[in-house]
Scaffold this motif. Sequence first.
Motif, PDB file in Angstrom:
ATOM      1  N   VAL A  67      39.003  53.190  89.565  1.00 26.46           N
ATOM      2  CA  VAL A  67      40.053  52.221  89.908  1.00 26.46           C
ATOM      3  C   VAL A  67      39.630  51.442  91.152  1.00 26.46           C
ATOM      4  O   VAL A  67      39.762  50.223  91.204  1.00 26.46           O
ATOM      5  CB  VAL A  67      41.418  52.918  90.104  1.00 26.46           C
ATOM      6  CG1 VAL A  67      42.465  51.927  90.599  1.00 26.46           C
ATOM      7  CG2 VAL A  67      41.883  53.571  88.802  1.00 26.46           C
ATOM      8  N   ARG A  68      39.102  52.146  92.138  1.00 28.03           N
ATOM      9  CA  ARG A  68      38.623  51.472  93.347  1.00 28.03           C
ATOM     10  C   ARG A  68      37.501  50.488  93.034  1.00 28.03           C
ATOM     11  O   ARG A  68      37.328  49.486  93.721  1.00 28.03           O
ATOM     12  CB  ARG A  68      38.135  52.498  94.369  1.00 28.03           C
ATOM     13  CG  ARG A  68      39.218  53.289  95.028  1.00 28.03           C
ATOM     14  CD  ARG A  68      38.627  54.181  96.133  1.00 28.03           C
ATOM     15  NE  ARG A  68      39.570  55.194  96.531  1.00 28.03           N
ATOM     16  CZ  ARG A  68      39.484  56.491  96.200  1.00 28.03           C
ATOM     17  NH1 ARG A  68      38.466  56.939  95.477  1.00 28.03           N
ATOM     18  NH2 ARG A  68      40.402  57.337  96.620  1.00 28.03           N
ATOM     19  N   GLU A  69      36.720  50.781  92.003  1.00 26.08           N
ATOM     20  CA  GLU A  69      35.608  49.904  91.603  1.00 26.08           C
ATOM     21  C   GLU A  69      36.088  48.671  90.843  1.00 26.08           C
ATOM     22  O   GLU A  69      35.291  47.795  90.524  1.00 26.08           O
ATOM     23  CB  GLU A  69      34.605  50.692  90.749  1.00 26.08           C
ATOM     24  CG  GLU A  69      33.831  51.720  91.547  1.00 26.08           C
ATOM     25  CD  GLU A  69      32.988  52.651  90.678  1.00 26.08           C
ATOM     26  OE1 GLU A  69      33.081  52.592  89.421  1.00 26.08           O
ATOM     27  OE2 GLU A  69      32.250  53.463  91.260  1.00 26.08           O
ATOM     28  N   GLY A  70      37.397  48.614  90.510  1.00 26.02           N
ATOM     29  CA  GLY A  70      37.933  47.402  89.913  1.00 26.02           C
ATOM     30  C   GLY A  70      38.543  47.533  88.526  1.00 26.02           C
ATOM     31  O   GLY A  70      39.082  46.553  88.016  1.00 26.02           O
ATOM     32  N   LEU A  71      38.465  48.703  87.915  1.00 26.18           N
ATOM     33  CA  LEU A  71      39.101  48.868  86.608  1.00 26.18           C
ATOM     34  C   LEU A  71      40.592  49.150  86.791  1.00 26.18           C
ATOM     35  O   LEU A  71      40.993  49.771  87.774  1.00 26.18           O
ATOM     36  CB  LEU A  71      38.472  50.036  85.841  1.00 26.18           C
ATOM     37  CG  LEU A  71      37.050  49.835  85.319  1.00 26.18           C
ATOM     38  CD1 LEU A  71      36.559  51.119  84.655  1.00 26.18           C
ATOM     39  CD2 LEU A  71      37.003  48.690  84.329  1.00 26.18           C
ATOM     40  N   GLU A  72      41.396  48.704  85.829  1.00 25.91           N
ATOM     41  CA  GLU A  72      42.824  49.039  85.845  1.00 25.91           C
ATOM     42  C   GLU A  72      42.977  50.515  85.476  1.00 25.91           C
ATOM     43  O   GLU A  72      42.206  51.049  84.676  1.00 25.91           O
ATOM     44  CB  GLU A  72      43.594  48.203  84.823  1.00 25.91           C
ATOM     45  CG  GLU A  72      43.747  46.762  85.200  1.00 25.91           C
ATOM     46  CD  GLU A  72      44.540  46.017  84.142  1.00 25.91           C
ATOM     47  OE1 GLU A  72      45.624  46.504  83.761  1.00 25.91           O
ATOM     48  OE2 GLU A  72      44.066  44.960  83.707  1.00 25.91           O
TER      49      GLU A  72
END
Length: 171
Positions: A114-119
């Motif tokens: 999530v922190r890497e940008g995925l929902e």
Amino acid sequence: MVTIAIGTKNPTKLEAVKVAFEGTVATFIPTSVDSGVANQPFSDEETIQGAINRAKAARIKTESSVGVGLEGGVFETSYGLFLCNWGALYDGVNDPFIAGGARILLPESVAKKVREGLELGEVMDLYTKENNVRHKEGAVGVFTNGLINRTEMFTHVAKLLVGQYQYKVRN
């Protein structure tokens, strides 16, 4: 009869609102509206704003008596990344009614993605190897071993909203 616009077509959220308004003679109108925030809200403030935006937009779009917006998000703490959920109810007369619900710590393997940008919904599909977890048990259902599912989590929030609204209208 009251018309209640729900700012989503997600079945877990629709059911939550219907349960919260149980006993009310109403027509429910699910409608897709933009939250006006990131697809993955990353703070309580952003998640609250998304819920308010959905409630207002749904009410206006459908010309309903009441609009309800439910929004899931995450927020960072010194303990890790937590799941959060917020809701808003807007009647066009009062300031939006706002309520929040359950919070659980996400496993670090999920939080990292999530922190890497995925929902979170995308991550949960990868994590569980299933499709549309967000439309079923949700992350909360997975990580509570099914003891609480996404509908129950949002039902709690929706009941808090409806209770505040009913109290204000009656007093």
